[in-house]
Scaffold this active site. Structure first.
Site, short mmCIF file in Angstrom:
data_model
loop_
_atom_site.label_atom_id
_atom_site.label_comp_id
_atom_site.label_asym_id
_atom_site.label_seq_id
_atom_site.Cartn_x
_atom_site.Cartn_y
_atom_site.Cartn_z
N HIS A 68 8.75 -8.17 -17.51
CA HIS A 68 8.14 -8.09 -18.96
C HIS A 68 8.81 -8.83 -19.65
O HIS A 68 9.97 -9.31 -19.64
CB HIS A 68 7.77 -6.74 -19.28
CG HIS A 68 9.12 -5.84 -19.42
ND1 HIS A 68 9.98 -5.71 -18.24
CD2 HIS A 68 9.64 -5.22 -20.39
CE1 HIS A 68 10.96 -4.82 -18.86
NE2 HIS A 68 10.90 -4.58 -20.03
N HIS A 70 10.71 -7.88 -22.75
CA HIS A 70 11.69 -7.29 -23.44
C HIS A 70 12.89 -8.28 -23.30
O HIS A 70 13.18 -8.65 -22.17
CB HIS A 70 12.12 -5.95 -23.10
CG HIS A 70 11.19 -4.83 -23.80
ND1 HIS A 70 11.04 -3.54 -23.13
CD2 HIS A 70 11.11 -4.78 -25.20
CE1 HIS A 70 10.47 -2.98 -24.12
NE2 HIS A 70 10.50 -3.46 -25.33
N ASP A 72 15.95 -7.81 -22.80
CA ASP A 72 17.14 -7.38 -21.70
C ASP A 72 16.66 -8.09 -20.48
O ASP A 72 17.47 -8.12 -19.57
CB ASP A 72 17.49 -6.12 -21.53
CG ASP A 72 16.32 -5.12 -21.62
OD1 ASP A 72 15.19 -5.41 -22.14
OD2 ASP A 72 16.41 -3.85 -20.90
N HIS A 73 15.27 -8.66 -20.28
CA HIS A 73 14.80 -9.00 -18.95
C HIS A 73 14.34 -10.45 -19.19
O HIS A 73 14.31 -11.18 -18.12
CB HIS A 73 13.68 -8.25 -18.53
CG HIS A 73 13.81 -6.74 -18.37
ND1 HIS A 73 13.90 -6.21 -17.13
CD2 HIS A 73 13.89 -5.92 -19.53
CE1 HIS A 73 14.29 -5.01 -17.42
NE2 HIS A 73 14.28 -4.78 -18.72
N HIS A 158 4.82 0.84 -19.54
CA HIS A 158 5.97 0.71 -20.37
C HIS A 158 5.84 0.34 -21.72
O HIS A 158 5.94 -0.69 -22.05
CB HIS A 158 7.04 -0.29 -19.68
CG HIS A 158 8.24 -0.83 -20.29
ND1 HIS A 158 8.99 0.43 -20.50
CD2 HIS A 158 8.81 -1.81 -20.57
CE1 HIS A 158 10.12 -0.15 -21.26
NE2 HIS A 158 10.05 -1.58 -21.23
N ASP A 181 10.71 -2.20 -15.97
CA ASP A 181 10.73 -0.94 -16.92
C ASP A 181 9.32 -0.09 -16.73
O ASP A 181 8.35 -0.53 -16.77
CB ASP A 181 11.13 -1.44 -18.32
CG ASP A 181 12.55 -1.93 -18.28
OD1 ASP A 181 13.16 -1.98 -17.36
OD2 ASP A 181 12.95 -2.28 -19.52
ZN LIG Z 1 14.64 -3.03 -20.18
ZN LIG Z 2 11.37 -3.17 -21.39
#
Ligand SMILES: [Zn+2]
Ligand SMILES: [Zn+2]
Length: 286
Positions: A68, A70, A72-73, A158, A181
């Protein structure tokens, strides 16, 4: 280790949840290596460096999956492609994930056009953009089946990020599931049925107040974390319901609170799951 002699290797590249760079752990990413072919799942900050640290040569990159969007990914998704190319990659790479992965890819190459043009002219490299084949999808199902690996996606929950995926890799001798997530998810339980390894994101709820106390948007951050992630004891419930052999806790939140020990994570996850539980660490091979 559970992977002894396996052709299907899993290396955790980053086990800390959230986009804030930390000294203690890198952002979420993992690589599955089958017969020296690298399938990267998620591209948190530092993924290219972590692959180098894991001894996975960047020109071996073949597939990149994003669960996904976000940061952090996906923060280093484009950087991984660019730096693999700068490291000598000259072969096809397929990338897979939800919208807007096509647009992200196109704009990243546009943003990087100056460096790319200079290196093509100066170093005689092939153009990178034609090497990258983007596959954008919004529904679950089998997304890739090659001669050695089948990859299946499942929609997870999520909010407010839609769609968000988990991925299952059925390799020649092991099956590995990456949760992405999600809150505790029935579709993830079905996807992970009888898998050898489930890498599940994990939240240590008792430590949340200390975590959010460090930020100005504390109340909203805490509400977000509880509404769209999975507490470590629920990771155990999911693993038990899916019947997996090994549960790996990763995407740890908090990622760098020294008062949350490995034993505390284990106690939470093993309360409802009797299989093997591993608390993930950067560069751990499973
Ligand atoms: Zn995350
Ligand atoms: Zn996430």
């Amino acid at each position: 280790m559970p992977n002894a002699g396996s052709r299907t290797r899993l290396i955790l590249l980053g086990v800390g949840g959230g986009p804030r760079p930390r000294a203690a752990s890198s952002s979420p990413a993992q690589v599955i290596v089958v017969d020296d072919v690298a399938y990267v799942v998620d591209c948190g900050n530092g993924v290219a460096r972590q692959l180098a640290s894991a001894g996975v040569a960047l020109p071996r990159l073949r597939h990149v999956f994003l669960t996904h969007h976000h940061s952090d990914h996906n923060a280093d998704y484009g950087n991984l492609l660019l730096l693999a190319w700068a490291s000598g990659l000259g072969t096809r790479v397929d990338t897979w994930g939800p919208p807007p992965i096509e647009r992200i890819t196109r704009l990243f190459f546009e943003m990087s056009a100056y460096d790319i043009a200079v290196r093509i002219a100066d170093e005689g490299r092939v153009a990178p953009e034609p090497l990258v084949h983007v596959h954008e999808f919004s529904q679950g199902g089998v997304v890739l089946e090659d001669t050695v690996v089948k990859v299946t996606a499942a929609l997870v929950d999520h909010p407010p990020v839609v769609p968000a995926f988990a991925f299952r890799f059925d390799g020649p001798d092991r099956s590995i599931v990456i949760s992405g997530d999600t809150v505790p998810s029935d579709t993830l339980i079905r996807l992970a049925q009888d898998a050898d390894v489930l890498v599940h994101e994990a939240l240590y709820v008792p430590a949340l107040d200390r975590l959010v106390a460090r930020v100005p948007n504390a109340a909203r951050l805490k509400a977000h974390l509880l509404a769209c992630h999975t507490a470590a004891d629920d990771c155990g419930r999911v693993a038990a319901a899916a019947g997996v052999k090994t549960l790996v806790l990763s995407h740890l939140v908090p990622a760098d609170d020294p008062s949350v020990t490995e034993g505390m994570w284990l106690d939470a996850a093993t309360a409802h799951f009797k299989g093997e539980v591993v608390v993930g660490k950067d560069l751990m091979e499973i």
